[in-house]
Design an enzyme around this catalytic site. Sequence first.
Site, PDB file in Angstrom:
ATOM      1  N   LYS A  13      28.588  -6.204 -20.974  1.00  0.00           N
ATOM      2  CA  LYS A  13      28.736  -4.985 -20.167  1.00  0.00           C
ATOM      3  C   LYS A  13      29.816  -4.040 -20.694  1.00  0.00           C
ATOM      4  O   LYS A  13      29.717  -2.812 -20.534  1.00  0.00           O
ATOM      5  CB  LYS A  13      29.042  -5.354 -18.714  1.00  0.00           C
ATOM      6  CG  LYS A  13      27.924  -6.091 -17.991  1.00  0.00           C
ATOM      7  CD  LYS A  13      26.712  -5.205 -17.777  1.00  0.00           C
ATOM      8  CE  LYS A  13      25.665  -5.874 -16.903  1.00  0.00           C
ATOM      9  NZ  LYS A  13      24.472  -5.023 -16.723  1.00  0.00           N
TER      10      LYS A  13
ATOM     11  N   GLU B   6      28.251   0.250  -9.670  1.00  0.00           N
ATOM     12  CA  GLU B   6      27.643  -0.804  -8.873  1.00  0.00           C
ATOM     13  C   GLU B   6      27.791  -2.100  -9.654  1.00  0.00           C
ATOM     14  O   GLU B   6      27.966  -2.080 -10.873  1.00  0.00           O
ATOM     15  CB  GLU B   6      26.157  -0.500  -8.642  1.00  0.00           C
ATOM     16  CG  GLU B   6      25.203  -0.991  -9.735  1.00  0.00           C
ATOM     17  CD  GLU B   6      25.408  -0.366 -11.114  1.00  0.00           C
ATOM     18  OE1 GLU B   6      25.136  -1.059 -12.117  1.00  0.00           O
ATOM     19  OE2 GLU B   6      25.852   0.793 -11.210  1.00  0.00           O
TER      20      GLU B   6
ATOM     21  N   SER C 150      24.434 -13.444 -23.195  1.00  0.00           N
ATOM     22  CA  SER C 150      24.965 -12.158 -22.744  1.00  0.00           C
ATOM     23  C   SER C 150      26.288 -12.250 -21.998  1.00  0.00           C
ATOM     24  O   SER C 150      27.009 -11.269 -21.877  1.00  0.00           O
ATOM     25  CB  SER C 150      23.933 -11.448 -21.856  1.00  0.00           C
ATOM     26  OG  SER C 150      23.544 -12.292 -20.787  1.00  0.00           O
TER      27      SER C 150
END
Length: 400
Positions: free
Chosen positions: A95, A117, A384
Amino acid sequence: MSSIATDKMPDAGGHFGPYGGRYVPETLMHPLQELEAEYSRAQYDPEFQREFEYYLKDFCGRPTPLYFAERLTRELGGAQIYLKREDLLHTGAHKINNCIGQILLARRMGKTRIIAETGAGQHGVATATVAAMFGLKCVVYMGAVDCERQSLNVLRMKMLGAEVVPVKAGQQTLKEAINEAMRDWVTNIRSTHYILGTVYGAHPYPLMVRNFQRVIGDEARRQILEKRQRLPNYLVACVGGGSNAMGLFYPFLNDESVKMIGVEAGGEGIAAGKHAARFQGGSLGVLQGTRSYLLQDEFGQVQLTHSVSAGLDYAAVGPEHAWLRDLKRVEYTYATDDQALKAFTALARLEGIIPALESAHAVAEVMRRAPGLPRDQVIIINLSGRGDKDVAQAANFIKF
């Protein structure tokens, strides 16, 4: 397979075939157009690119390793398995790549306040991190259910100076968090930039987030060529909104020999309200700014979703994924909660790596598929994120 015109995806209106676009209130049209114009300028600005690459390297820790999972490979007895170690990035997941890009755009546009969010909390932590680094106010919306099951990440965000707002409407998960973030943005457009965390939402977000994440696939390509002097046979990644998967897949889309598999959340099985596998039970619709596949009933009402992983617990999928599925370029499947939890434990005990429950869905698919493949086949899994955030949640289901 015919060549995919990747430079024309999306078109000028943000469409990937019939998917994508910009379905928002009139109030948001101007800030989206402003963002699109600023991003277009930044793409061709050497100073922006230099700054982006500097922070990715010196702050985030890129490049991430491509690691040969020797014991997992031996245990499964088939294809050779490599892990793209996005879990080793600062904040613990992919991210941060997108958040660095978007915070630099926000500064260029003179924004002083950041909102986001989050589902699993990793995007919230990454957003809070970049906001702290540049001294900007940060508010993160998170479903109340996700706040409970990801309490560690809530504390991390608060430690970084962000205000975390638990959303108690509806199912109290990611969809409701996005709704609240969009309401905030409409109200505070002049001062605020919304760092959306995945390849979803109104144009230019799917394009922009994919391009900030493509560093994953660009690196993986260089690394596997260096290690094996060849391209992989398979790329495998979990798919919620789909940014980690698009980041890995995009640089390989025109390599016909490379098969790609996106793994959705099968939850407790493919029955209404029990899963979040949009391609198994979904249909075409519009949700939160874009047109894509989503889980909805015959009246167009969004259905309840379920996944043991908060980051995959979402009713819709990124529009570029829907288009790639139509083109039959990417195969989409799913892993259930039980399969993901088994993979979570297996990777920890075989490789000493605790994956995020989201990433464990991709590991589960490889555990199912690899034993039936020849030993000279090569698979890259996008790992990830790391699983520190999930250990307490997993402990409810796993006997240690």
